[in-house]
Design a protein around this motif. Sequence first.
Motif, PDB file in Angstrom:
ATOM      1  N   ASP A  78       0.811  -1.223   0.000  1.00 50.93           N
ATOM      2  CA  ASP A  78       0.000   0.000   0.000  1.00 50.93           C
ATOM      3  C   ASP A  78       0.842   1.272   0.000  1.00 50.93           C
ATOM      4  OD1 ASP A  78       0.974  -0.135   2.553  1.00 50.93           O
ATOM      5  OD2 ASP A  78      -0.971  -0.253   3.538  1.00 50.93           O
ATOM      6  N   GLY A  79       2.138   1.160   0.183  1.00 50.26           N
ATOM      7  CA  GLY A  79       3.033   2.311   0.091  1.00 50.26           C
ATOM      8  C   GLY A  79       3.159   3.132   1.362  1.00 50.26           C
ATOM      9  N   HIS A  80       2.599   2.651   2.484  1.00 52.07           N
ATOM     10  CA  HIS A  80       2.682   3.434   3.717  1.00 52.07           C
ATOM     11  C   HIS A  80       4.051   3.343   4.379  1.00 52.07           C
ATOM     12  CE1 HIS A  80      -1.405   4.676   3.586  1.00 52.07           C
ATOM     13  NE2 HIS A  80      -1.888   3.442   3.654  1.00 52.07           N
ATOM     14  N   ALA A  81       4.731   2.234   4.191  1.00 51.97           N
ATOM     15  CA  ALA A  81       6.057   2.075   4.788  1.00 51.97           C
ATOM     16  C   ALA A  81       7.107   2.145   3.678  1.00 51.97           C
ATOM     17  CB  ALA A  81       6.146   0.740   5.511  1.00 51.97           C
ATOM     18  N   LYS A  82       8.097   3.014   3.876  1.00 48.27           N
ATOM     19  CA  LYS A  82       9.144   3.205   2.875  1.00 48.27           C
ATOM     20  C   LYS A  82      10.506   3.147   3.549  1.00 48.27           C
ATOM     21  CE  LYS A  82       6.458   6.074  -0.182  1.00 48.27           C
ATOM     22  NZ  LYS A  82       5.410   6.878   0.371  1.00 48.27           N
ATOM     23  N   LEU A  83      11.483   2.719   2.799  1.00 52.23           N
ATOM     24  CA  LEU A  83      12.868   2.709   3.260  1.00 52.23           C
ATOM     25  C   LEU A  83      13.641   3.692   2.390  1.00 52.23           C
ATOM     26  CD1 LEU A  83      15.257   1.432   4.869  1.00 52.23           C
ATOM     27  CD2 LEU A  83      15.470  -0.163   2.955  1.00 52.23           C
ATOM     28  N   GLU A  84      14.319   4.639   3.028  1.00 47.69           N
ATOM     29  CA  GLU A  84      15.116   5.601   2.286  1.00 47.69           C
ATOM     30  C   GLU A  84      16.590   5.290   2.512  1.00 47.69           C
ATOM     31  OE1 GLU A  84      14.167   9.933   1.702  1.00 47.69           O
ATOM     32  OE2 GLU A  84      15.820  10.083   3.110  1.00 47.69           O
ATOM     33  N   VAL A  85      17.311   5.115   1.420  1.00 47.29           N
ATOM     34  CA  VAL A  85      18.735   4.820   1.468  1.00 47.29           C
ATOM     35  C   VAL A  85      19.479   6.040   0.941  1.00 47.29           C
ATOM     36  CG1 VAL A  85      20.563   3.300   0.662  1.00 47.29           C
ATOM     37  CG2 VAL A  85      18.291   2.378   1.113  1.00 47.29           C
ATOM     38  N   VAL A  86      20.429   6.530   1.712  1.00 45.08           N
ATOM     39  CA  VAL A  86      21.216   7.708   1.328  1.00 45.08           C
ATOM     40  C   VAL A  86      22.684   7.307   1.354  1.00 45.08           C
ATOM     41  CG1 VAL A  86      21.801  10.088   1.888  1.00 45.08           C
ATOM     42  CG2 VAL A  86      19.504   9.244   2.340  1.00 45.08           C
ATOM     43  N   GLY A  87      23.377   7.622   0.283  1.00 48.15           N
ATOM     44  CA  GLY A  87      24.796   7.315   0.225  1.00 48.15           C
ATOM     45  C   GLY A  87      25.587   8.493  -0.304  1.00 48.15           C
ATOM     46  N   ASN A  88      26.760   8.720   0.250  1.00 48.35           N
ATOM     47  CA  ASN A  88      27.643   9.776  -0.211  1.00 48.35           C
ATOM     48  C   ASN A  88      28.899   9.113  -0.773  1.00 48.35           C
ATOM     49  OD1 ASN A  88      28.563  12.327  -0.733  1.00 48.35           O
ATOM     50  ND2 ASN A  88      29.415  12.630   1.290  1.00 48.35           N
ATOM     51  N   PHE A  89      29.150   9.330  -2.043  1.00 48.82           N
ATOM     52  CA  PHE A  89      30.291   8.715  -2.714  1.00 48.82           C
ATOM     53  C   PHE A  89      31.357   9.770  -2.957  1.00 48.82           C
ATOM     54  CE2 PHE A  89      26.540   6.303  -3.772  1.00 48.82           C
ATOM     55  CZ  PHE A  89      26.948   5.007  -3.504  1.00 48.82           C
ATOM     56  N   CYS A  90      32.539   9.546  -2.397  1.00 54.83           N
ATOM     57  CA  CYS A  90      33.655  10.480  -2.543  1.00 54.83           C
ATOM     58  C   CYS A  90      34.735   9.853  -3.412  1.00 54.83           C
ATOM     59  CB  CYS A  90      34.248  10.826  -1.180  1.00 54.83           C
ATOM     60  SG  CYS A  90      33.108  11.675  -0.091  1.00 54.83           S
ATOM     61  N   PHE A  91      35.345  10.658  -4.202  1.00 51.28           N
ATOM     62  CA  PHE A  91      36.432  10.213  -5.061  1.00 51.28           C
ATOM     63  C   PHE A  91      37.747  10.739  -4.500  1.00 51.28           C
ATOM     64  CE2 PHE A  91      32.680  10.306  -7.713  1.00 51.28           C
ATOM     65  CZ  PHE A  91      32.729   9.057  -8.301  1.00 51.28           C
ATOM     66  N   PRO A  92      38.783   9.930  -4.532  1.00 48.63           N
ATOM     67  CA  PRO A  92      40.053  10.395  -3.978  1.00 48.63           C
ATOM     68  C   PRO A  92      40.694  11.457  -4.858  1.00 48.63           C
ATOM     69  CG  PRO A  92      40.328   8.262  -4.999  1.00 48.63           C
ATOM     70  CD  PRO A  92      38.873   8.575  -5.037  1.00 48.63           C
ATOM     71  N   GLU A  93      41.522  12.260  -4.235  1.00 50.69           N
ATOM     72  CA  GLU A  93      42.242  13.285  -4.983  1.00 50.69           C
ATOM     73  C   GLU A  93      43.297  12.602  -5.835  1.00 50.69           C
ATOM     74  OE1 GLU A  93      44.641  17.394  -4.033  1.00 50.69           O
ATOM     75  OE2 GLU A  93      43.378  16.477  -2.528  1.00 50.69           O
ATOM     76  N   PRO A  94      43.375  12.961  -7.106  1.00 50.43           N
ATOM     77  CA  PRO A  94      44.337  12.276  -7.974  1.00 50.43           C
ATOM     78  C   PRO A  94      45.775  12.596  -7.585  1.00 50.43           C
ATOM     79  CG  PRO A  94      43.312  14.085  -9.140  1.00 50.43           C
ATOM     80  CD  PRO A  94      42.615  13.974  -7.825  1.00 50.43           C
ATOM     81  N   GLU A  95      46.614  11.590  -7.724  1.00 44.24           N
ATOM     82  CA  GLU A  95      48.034  11.770  -7.441  1.00 44.24           C
ATOM     83  C   GLU A  95      48.757  11.985  -8.775  1.00 44.24           C
ATOM     84  OE1 GLU A  95      49.570   8.534  -5.206  1.00 44.24           O
ATOM     85  OE2 GLU A  95      47.956   8.650  -3.721  1.00 44.24           O
ATOM     86  N   ILE A  96      49.257  13.168  -8.971  1.00 45.03           N
ATOM     87  CA  ILE A  96      49.928  13.522 -10.220  1.00 45.03           C
ATOM     88  C   ILE A  96      51.426  13.647  -9.951  1.00 45.03           C
ATOM     89  CG2 ILE A  96      50.112  15.219 -12.075  1.00 45.03           C
ATOM     90  CD1 ILE A  96      47.188  15.954 -11.469  1.00 45.03           C
ATOM     91  N   GLU A  97      52.193  12.910 -10.699  1.00 44.23           N
ATOM     92  CA  GLU A  97      53.649  12.961 -10.548  1.00 44.23           C
ATOM     93  C   GLU A  97      54.267  13.521 -11.834  1.00 44.23           C
ATOM     94  OE1 GLU A  97      55.305   9.256  -9.423  1.00 44.23           O
ATOM     95  OE2 GLU A  97      53.887   8.944  -7.807  1.00 44.23           O
ATOM     96  N   TRP A  98      55.326  14.310 -11.667  1.00 47.26           N
ATOM     97  CA  TRP A  98      56.020  14.897 -12.827  1.00 47.26           C
ATOM     98  C   TRP A  98      57.369  14.274 -12.971  1.00 47.26           C
ATOM     99  CZ3 TRP A  98      53.318  18.009 -15.985  1.00 47.26           C
ATOM    100  CH2 TRP A  98      52.176  18.586 -15.472  1.00 47.26           C
TER     101      TRP A  98
END
Length: 98
Positions: A78-98
């Motif tokens: 009937d839609g009265h009960a809901k599950l909310e899923v929240v996720g935060n996805f972080c990307f690492p800082e790139p490692e740049i070498e010269w």
Amino acid sequence: KVIGGRLSLKNKSLELTKTWLLSLTSASDLVTRLRLRATFDFGTGAFNTRLGFRTERLSSVDLLSGLTLKRRFPLSKDGHAKLEVVGNFCFPEPEIEW
């Protein structure tokens, strides 16, 4: 291109959707998204159109601070009960070498 857009066939309906981005103010990051949707139903012969607009700010996505994704799932028929899923996805800082 004035029309263009995306043409699709769903069930017995032919649908055309097109989106334009318009800059209506002097602010460079404020745009208006104008969306046209037109459908023709082959079964009934009905023709429908819908025109909508939304004003939004253009902003870049900061991948280092992360992207938040939200999704709701129904737990009952009937839609009265809901599950909310929240996720935060972080990307690492790139490692740049010269």
